[in-house]
Design an enzyme around this catalytic site. Structure first.
Site, PDB file in Angstrom:
ATOM      1  N   LYS A 189       0.836  -1.202   0.000  1.00 24.92           N
ATOM      2  CA  LYS A 189       0.000   0.000   0.000  1.00 24.92           C
ATOM      3  C   LYS A 189       0.871   1.252   0.000  1.00 24.92           C
ATOM      4  O   LYS A 189       0.609   2.213  -0.728  1.00 24.92           O
ATOM      5  CB  LYS A 189      -0.930  -0.002   1.223  1.00 24.92           C
ATOM      6  CG  LYS A 189      -2.008  -1.079   1.160  1.00 24.92           C
ATOM      7  CD  LYS A 189      -2.746  -1.230   2.495  1.00 24.92           C
ATOM      8  CE  LYS A 189      -3.638  -2.458   2.500  1.00 24.92           C
ATOM      9  NZ  LYS A 189      -4.282  -2.709   3.800  1.00 24.92           N
ATOM     10  N   GLN A 193      -4.257  -0.998  10.051  1.00 22.93           N
ATOM     11  CA  GLN A 193      -4.203  -2.345   9.478  1.00 22.93           C
ATOM     12  C   GLN A 193      -4.763  -3.384  10.449  1.00 22.93           C
ATOM     13  O   GLN A 193      -4.413  -3.407  11.629  1.00 22.93           O
ATOM     14  CB  GLN A 193      -2.742  -2.687   9.112  1.00 22.93           C
ATOM     15  CG  GLN A 193      -2.548  -4.026   8.456  1.00 22.93           C
ATOM     16  CD  GLN A 193      -3.136  -4.081   7.043  1.00 22.93           C
ATOM     17  OE1 GLN A 193      -3.109  -3.106   6.301  1.00 22.93           O
ATOM     18  NE2 GLN A 193      -3.683  -5.237   6.677  1.00 22.93           N
ATOM     19  N   ASP A 240     -10.495   2.829   4.370  1.00 22.80           N
ATOM     20  CA  ASP A 240     -10.888   1.419   4.244  1.00 22.80           C
ATOM     21  C   ASP A 240     -12.402   1.246   4.151  1.00 22.80           C
ATOM     22  O   ASP A 240     -12.877   0.164   3.788  1.00 22.80           O
ATOM     23  CB  ASP A 240     -10.389   0.629   5.463  1.00 22.80           C
ATOM     24  CG  ASP A 240      -9.025  -0.010   5.232  1.00 22.80           C
ATOM     25  OD1 ASP A 240      -8.692  -0.276   4.054  1.00 22.80           O
ATOM     26  OD2 ASP A 240      -8.313  -0.241   6.223  1.00 22.80           O
TER      27      ASP A 240
END
Ligand code: NAP
Length: 300
Positions: A49, A93, A116
């Site tokens: 990412k 994460q 997200d």
């Protein structure tokens, strides 16, 4: 005849080029990723990412916290990043180390920075048919289906998997595209009974080769989200032999994976556009942890 491979890489490349262009026109887009602990798979995902974001010109900050970080310490960090004007998009994460309440951390992220799309506000708006920030993997799948002009209106769509990250948002997006959606999971009595009816089958279980060719409807479209590390390398949730039955099939690797990263970058730009007031983030009417009014830090 073998199924057409639905290649994610070329489309992902185009999306990433468009993201880079938007980043240039916005001037600056800031993304901060937070990784708690040293889970090797998470480390790989964060590196991917970070690399992709940097290549697109996004100012990507990689915040690493020790596995011993407490929930309160993490929440304090998240609050500080929410308040930081340089941070447009924020990602914590998952999975988080044991002892940290993931739901609480997800709720703590400013929904307008929630790249997200996991925050309950964003999940709820998707549920209500008003998507704002949607998890990258299912948007990536929808983009692939569109790219290959797979008809969804009225189609029988089956999603195997009901996670908050993939299965549930996937099912909502397919329903919003007017497919008739069935969601299967580990308690489904007879998977094949459902999958054999599927014009579009999306598999996201993390079980290597769960879907065998005899479970696939002739001429259907099969999207394999699964990524399973085995002795034979990275494999999906669908037996590659399904290519003899389906009309379209995503490869693993090279199908959904690249789309996830590209769509995450797209979401980061979307977050920046909210903050610049280019698009309005819905006013929730709450006074707590909610998006600000469009900031005055520049209209370009
Ligand atoms: P997850 O949270 O573990 O969810 C797995 C889902 O599959 C659950 O809903 C589970 O059912 C269901 N399931 C498990 N075994 C099953 C079985 N035998 N029959 C039917 N359903 C079964 O996983 P996830 O985060 O959604 O990820 C799924 C897979 O996609 C993983 O391989 C992951 O690595 C991959 N992934 C790939 C990308 C990408 O970019 N390509 C992105 C995200 C995830 P229950 O709910 O009943 O337990």
């Amino acid at each position: 005849m073998a199924a057409t491979r639905m290649e994610g890489r070329p489309l992902a490349e185009r999306i990433r080029a468009a993201v880079a262009e938007e980043v240039r026109s916005l001037g600056r887009v800031g993304l901060t990723t937070v990784l708690v602990g040293d889970d090797p798979a998470s480390d790989v995902y964060i590196r991917l990412k970070q690399k992709a974001a940097t290549e697109a010109g996004i100012d990507a900050q990689d915040l690493r916290l020790p596995a011993t970080t407490s929930e309160d310490e993490l929440l304090e960090r998240v609050a500080a990043l929410n308040a930081d004007g340089d941070v447009d998009a924020l990602l914590v994460q998952l999975p988080l180390p044991e002892g940290i309440d993931e739901a609480r951390v997800i709720r703590a992220v400013d929904p307008a920075k929630d790249v997200d799309g996991f925050h309950p506000l964003n999940a709820g708006e998707l549920y209500l048919g008003r998507p704002i920030l949607v998890p990258a993997t299912p948007i990536g799948v929808m983009a692939l289906l569109e790219e290959y002009r797979i008809p969804l209106d009225g189609a029988e769509a089956v999603v195997i998997g009901r996670s908050d990250i993939v299965g549930k948002p996937m099912a909502h997006l397919l329903m919003q595209a007017n497919a008739t959606v069935t969601i299967c999971h580990s308690h489904t009595r007879d998977l094949a009974e459902h999958t054999l009816e599927a014009d579009v089958l999306v598999v996201a279980t993390g079980r290597a080769a769960l879907v065998t060719p005899d479970m696939v409807k002739t001429g259907s479209t099969v999207v394999d989200v699964g990524m399973n590390r085995t002795d034979a390398g990275l494999v999906g949730d669908v037996d590659p032999g399904a290519a003899d039955i389906a009309a379209y099939l995503t490869p693993v690797p090279g199908g959904v994976g690249p789309m996830t990263i590209a769509c995450l970058l797209q979401n980061a730009v979307r977050c920046a556009r909210f903050r610049r007031g280019k698009i309005a983030f819905p006013d929730t009417g709450n006074s707590g942890n909610v998006p600000r009014a469009p900031s005055s830090d520049g209209g370009s």
